[in-house]
Design a protein around this motif. Structure first.
Motif, mmCIF file in Angstrom:
data_model
loop_
_atom_site.group_PDB
_atom_site.id
_atom_site.type_symbol
_atom_site.label_atom_id
_atom_site.label_comp_id
_atom_site.label_asym_id
_atom_site.label_seq_id
_atom_site.Cartn_x
_atom_site.Cartn_y
_atom_site.Cartn_z
ATOM 1 N N CYS A 24 0.825 -1.388 -0.193
ATOM 2 C CA CYS A 24 0.605 -0.178 0.048
ATOM 3 C C CYS A 24 0.673 1.626 -0.027
ATOM 4 O O CYS A 24 1.859 1.291 0.752
ATOM 5 C CB CYS A 24 -0.925 -0.451 1.405
ATOM 6 S SG CYS A 24 -1.659 1.587 1.335
ATOM 7 N N CYS A 29 -6.494 -2.982 4.060
ATOM 8 C CA CYS A 29 -6.295 -1.764 4.445
ATOM 9 C C CYS A 29 -7.041 -0.900 3.682
ATOM 10 O O CYS A 29 -7.919 -0.244 3.290
ATOM 11 C CB CYS A 29 -5.265 -1.450 4.163
ATOM 12 S SG CYS A 29 -4.982 0.760 4.174
ATOM 13 N N HIS A 37 0.800 -4.479 6.087
ATOM 14 C CA HIS A 37 -0.598 -3.591 6.436
ATOM 15 C C HIS A 37 -1.484 -4.078 5.898
ATOM 16 O O HIS A 37 -2.457 -3.810 6.873
ATOM 17 C CB HIS A 37 -0.661 -2.799 7.330
ATOM 18 C CG HIS A 37 -0.565 -1.526 6.375
ATOM 19 N ND1 HIS A 37 0.684 -1.204 5.450
ATOM 20 C CD2 HIS A 37 -1.570 -0.796 5.732
ATOM 21 C CE1 HIS A 37 0.146 -0.359 4.932
ATOM 22 N NE2 HIS A 37 -1.245 0.010 4.527
ATOM 23 N N THR A 82 0.708 3.531 2.316
ATOM 24 C CA THR A 82 1.099 4.136 3.398
ATOM 25 C C THR A 82 2.633 3.042 3.330
ATOM 26 O O THR A 82 3.078 3.906 4.419
ATOM 27 C CB THR A 82 0.090 3.559 4.517
ATOM 28 O OG1 THR A 82 -1.135 4.735 3.979
ATOM 29 C CG2 THR A 82 0.584 4.435 5.371
#
Ligand code: NAD
Ligand code: ZN
Length: 394
Positions: free
Chosen positions: A63, A192, A85, A65
């Motif tokens: 992702c 996520c 994550h 992030t």
């Protein structure tokens, strides 16, 4: 029942309560320092402590992030860390006090916990549990307390999850048990990106049937926001991205129009206002850029427009003219799409199994954990929507 059978059953039930087996040595992609490639290392994963579960990660998405922490946030106390994550896996063992999980359960690790007891969990107004990694962290990302070591050093668990590892340890308040039939290499995206974007539209913006929406940024988060707008019954959905290659995918998820800000020599908010007779009812920023956040707000209709900040940044302030809000617009933010995580993730898995939400269409690349740097470079170049890494065999 014989005494032998009774003692066998007792032993079995005790084993189900507390199945810790000792330290596991396994492979993980370690981020030793900011702005450097990850290194595949042998790490030690400690047994789960009280109320914790150790999970064998089967698959994980990459992702933006993760990239944010590595290349943008670069907080000096946030390294070394194991990133990742957006994973799914199988419970390997459980620590004392865990009653909800057993070895073999299919699970999704949650970067936002749901303890069900704190004042936030008890309020229907928020999903921000008080007890997860966010309560005790370096920067915005890594949990101070970690179950990982490598070469004698403590390695942090990014967002408390660390799915770029064959095994990870999580508190049971941050683990969702899911339908055992769900394919882990698809539903990992619900850890996520897809929940974040979909929930931003459905839970946070509360998009209404017949409304007009604009989604800025068409990575997995933005495309999931488009899907959420469509799910909520929006009649017109503008997909906005500076990369023209995103147009086709946006239509797959329900966008009715594609707008590239680079095709115009006036602000995108003006372009959208002209196309919609004054502005959209809902706008969602899924880029992580403060200038785009402002444009998204300004693209909303005065009187009732709602703009949601979904993109992640903690480095810059944003600004807007107060008149934007005085004129009746609302500016909101969302973490994990407003989903109360333990409740929401299994519901989204169910929705996928019932074909009410798409997941397969987000996955443009499949690789293995050893190719994680390639996957990161691909995302940096805008060459993928989601790459799913296979981490361990099931
Ligand atoms: P991504 O990199 O795959 O997608 C970003 C998209 O934005 C790309 O398609 C890119 O071309 C586009 N873009 C870049 N500049 C633009 C501009 N000026 N105008 C329009 N489009 C532009 O990222 P992703 O994985 O989909 O994540 C998107 C954002 O959401 C990131 O900031 C990420 O950190 C954040 N995020 C937030 C949460 C949360 O809980 N709030 C959770 C997950 C991710
Ligand atoms: Zn994410």
């Amino acid at each position: 029942m014989t005494t032998f059978e009774q003692s066998f059953i007792l032993k079995k039930s005790l084993a189900a309560c507390y199945t810790t087996k000792g330290v596991i040595k396994c492979k993980a992609a370690v981020a030793w320092e900011p702005n450097k490639p990850l290194v595949i290392e042998d790490i030690e994963v400690a047994p789960p402590q009280a109320n914790e579960v150790r999970i064998k990660i089967v698959a994980t998405g990459v992702c933006h992030t993760d990239l944010y922490h590595l290349f943008e946030g670069m907080h000096k106390d946030g390294f070394p860390a194991v990133l990742g994550h957006e994973g799914a896996g199988i419970v390997e063992s459980v620590g004392p006090g865990v009653s909800e999980f057993q070895p073999g359960d299919r699970v999704i690790p949650l970067f936002i916990s749901q303890c069900r007891e704190c004042r936030f969990c008890k309020s229907p107004k928020t999903n921000q549990c008080e007890k997860g990694w966010a309560a005790d962290h370096y920067d915005v990302m890594a949990l101070a307390d970690s179950r990982f070591t490598c070469k004698g050093k403590k390695v942090l668990q990014f967002m408390g999850t660390s799915t770029f590892s064959e095994y990870t340890v999580m508190n049971q308040i941050a683990v969702a048990k899911i339908d055992p039939a769900a394919p882990l290499d698809k539903v990992c995206l619900l850890g996520c990106g897809v929940c974040t974007g979909f929930g931003a539209a459905v839970n946070t913006a509360k998009v209404e049937p017949g409304s007009t929406c604009a989604v800025f940024g068409l990575g997995a988060v933005g495309l999931a926001a488009v899907m959420g707008c469509k799910f909520a019954g929006a009649k017109r959905i503008f997909a906005v991205d500076t990369n023209p290659e995103k147009a086709e995918k946006a239509r797959v998820f329900g966008a009715t129009d594609f707008v590239n800000p680079k095709d115009y020599n006036k602000p995108i908010s003006k372009v959208l206002a002209e196309m919609t007779n004054g502005g959209v009812d809902y706008s969602l920023e899924c880029v992580g850029n403060v200038d785009v956040m402002r444009s998204a707000l300004e693209s909303c209709m005065k009187g009732w427009g709602v703009s949601v900040v979904v993109g992640w940044t903690d480095k810059h302030d944003f600004s807007a003219r107060p008149i934007q809000l005085i004129a009746g617009r609302t500016w909101k933010g969302t973490l994990f799409g407003g989903f109360k995580s333990k409740d929401g993730v299994p519901q989204m898995v169910k929705a996928y199994m019932e074909r009410k939400v798409k997941l397969d269409e987000f996955i443009t690349h499949n690789m293995t954990l050893t190719q994680v740097n390639e996957a990161i470079e691909l995302m940096k170049r805008g060459g993928c929507i989601r790459t799913v890494l296979s981490v361990s065999r099931q």
